[in-house]
Design a protein around this motif. Structure first.
Motif, mmCIF file in Angstrom:
data_model
loop_
_atom_site.group_PDB
_atom_site.id
_atom_site.type_symbol
_atom_site.label_atom_id
_atom_site.label_comp_id
_atom_site.label_asym_id
_atom_site.label_seq_id
_atom_site.Cartn_x
_atom_site.Cartn_y
_atom_site.Cartn_z
ATOM 1 N N ASP A 57 -19.734 25.495 9.181
ATOM 2 C CA ASP A 57 -19.348 25.607 10.592
ATOM 3 C C ASP A 57 -20.142 26.696 11.304
ATOM 4 O O ASP A 57 -20.524 26.539 12.459
ATOM 5 C CB ASP A 57 -17.851 25.903 10.719
ATOM 6 N N GLY A 61 -23.177 23.751 11.771
ATOM 7 C CA GLY A 61 -22.282 23.321 12.844
ATOM 8 C C GLY A 61 -22.587 24.030 14.161
ATOM 9 O O GLY A 61 -22.520 23.422 15.237
ATOM 10 N N ALA A 62 -22.925 25.309 14.095
ATOM 11 C CA ALA A 62 -23.258 26.056 15.311
ATOM 12 C C ALA A 62 -24.567 25.565 15.914
ATOM 13 O O ALA A 62 -24.690 25.404 17.130
ATOM 14 C CB ALA A 62 -23.341 27.551 15.011
ATOM 15 N N SER A 65 -24.170 21.865 17.470
ATOM 16 C CA SER A 65 -22.941 21.677 18.236
ATOM 17 C C SER A 65 -23.175 21.053 19.605
ATOM 18 O O SER A 65 -22.250 20.568 20.238
ATOM 19 C CB SER A 65 -22.237 23.019 18.425
ATOM 20 N N THR A 67 -24.175 22.821 22.079
ATOM 21 C CA THR A 67 -24.116 23.966 23.000
ATOM 22 C C THR A 67 -24.713 25.203 22.340
ATOM 23 O O THR A 67 -24.362 26.328 22.679
ATOM 24 C CB THR A 67 -22.659 24.261 23.393
ATOM 25 N N TRP A 68 -25.619 25.019 21.407
ATOM 26 C CA TRP A 68 -26.166 26.126 20.628
ATOM 27 C C TRP A 68 -26.970 27.086 21.489
ATOM 28 O O TRP A 68 -27.723 26.672 22.368
ATOM 29 C CB TRP A 68 -27.044 25.594 19.507
ATOM 30 N N ASP A 72 -25.377 32.128 17.752
ATOM 31 C CA ASP A 72 -24.067 31.485 17.563
ATOM 32 C C ASP A 72 -23.557 31.615 16.127
ATOM 33 O O ASP A 72 -22.377 31.853 15.907
ATOM 34 C CB ASP A 72 -24.123 30.002 17.954
#
Length: 144
Positions: A57, A61-62, A65, A67-68, A72
């Motif tokens: 995550d 995941g970051a 996403s 919206t990186w 992050d």
């Protein structure tokens, strides 16, 4: 012939022979280097299993996403450390806490932070030595 006071003459047919010296000798044989290596591998794998999802995550995941922004992943890991510190130190220290108590809570926060790092390293170990399942080969897909 003179014998010592603690001497007892026992004939050969009265002797009893036993194997080993303790229960551990036949119930739990000593572990050799290979067993200890396997124990450590299994322990790292079990600890890593707990941390894999959080590690993914905070990294993959970051980044994926949608919206990186740079940093992050570090924000996610930083959030873990701030939560650990809050639960171990901030939530426990009051105006009446002594210096020794503050030191103890701080030490607990540091130790738990180090254990968190070890857990994330175990997750990296799992990802390095394990094989991830492929969702395409594990499921049946229907085409509309």
């Amino acid at each position: 012939m003179m014998m010592p006071a603690n001497f007892s003459a026992v004939s050969e047919n009265e002797m009893t022979y036993v194997m080993g010296g303790s229960v551990a000798d036949y119930l739990a044989p000593a572990m050799g280097a290979a067993q200890w290596q396997n124990f450590h591998k299994n322990l790292i794998t079990i600890v890593g299993n707990k941390y894999v999802q959080g590690f993914l995550d905070n990294t993959v995941g970051a980044v994926f996403s949608g919206t990186w922004t740079p940093g992050d992943g570090l924000t996610g890991f930083g959030g873990q450390f701030s939560t650990i510190w809050k639960k171990n130190y901030t939530d426990n220290v009051t105006d009446k806490s002594t210096g020794a108590q503050k030191f103890g809570y701080g030490a607990l926060g540091v130790v738990n932070s180090i254990l968190n790092v070890a857990g994330n390293l175990a997750a990296i170990y799992n990802l390095g030595f394990g094989t991830a399942k492929n969702v395409v080969s594990e499921n049946v897909w229907k085409v509309a």
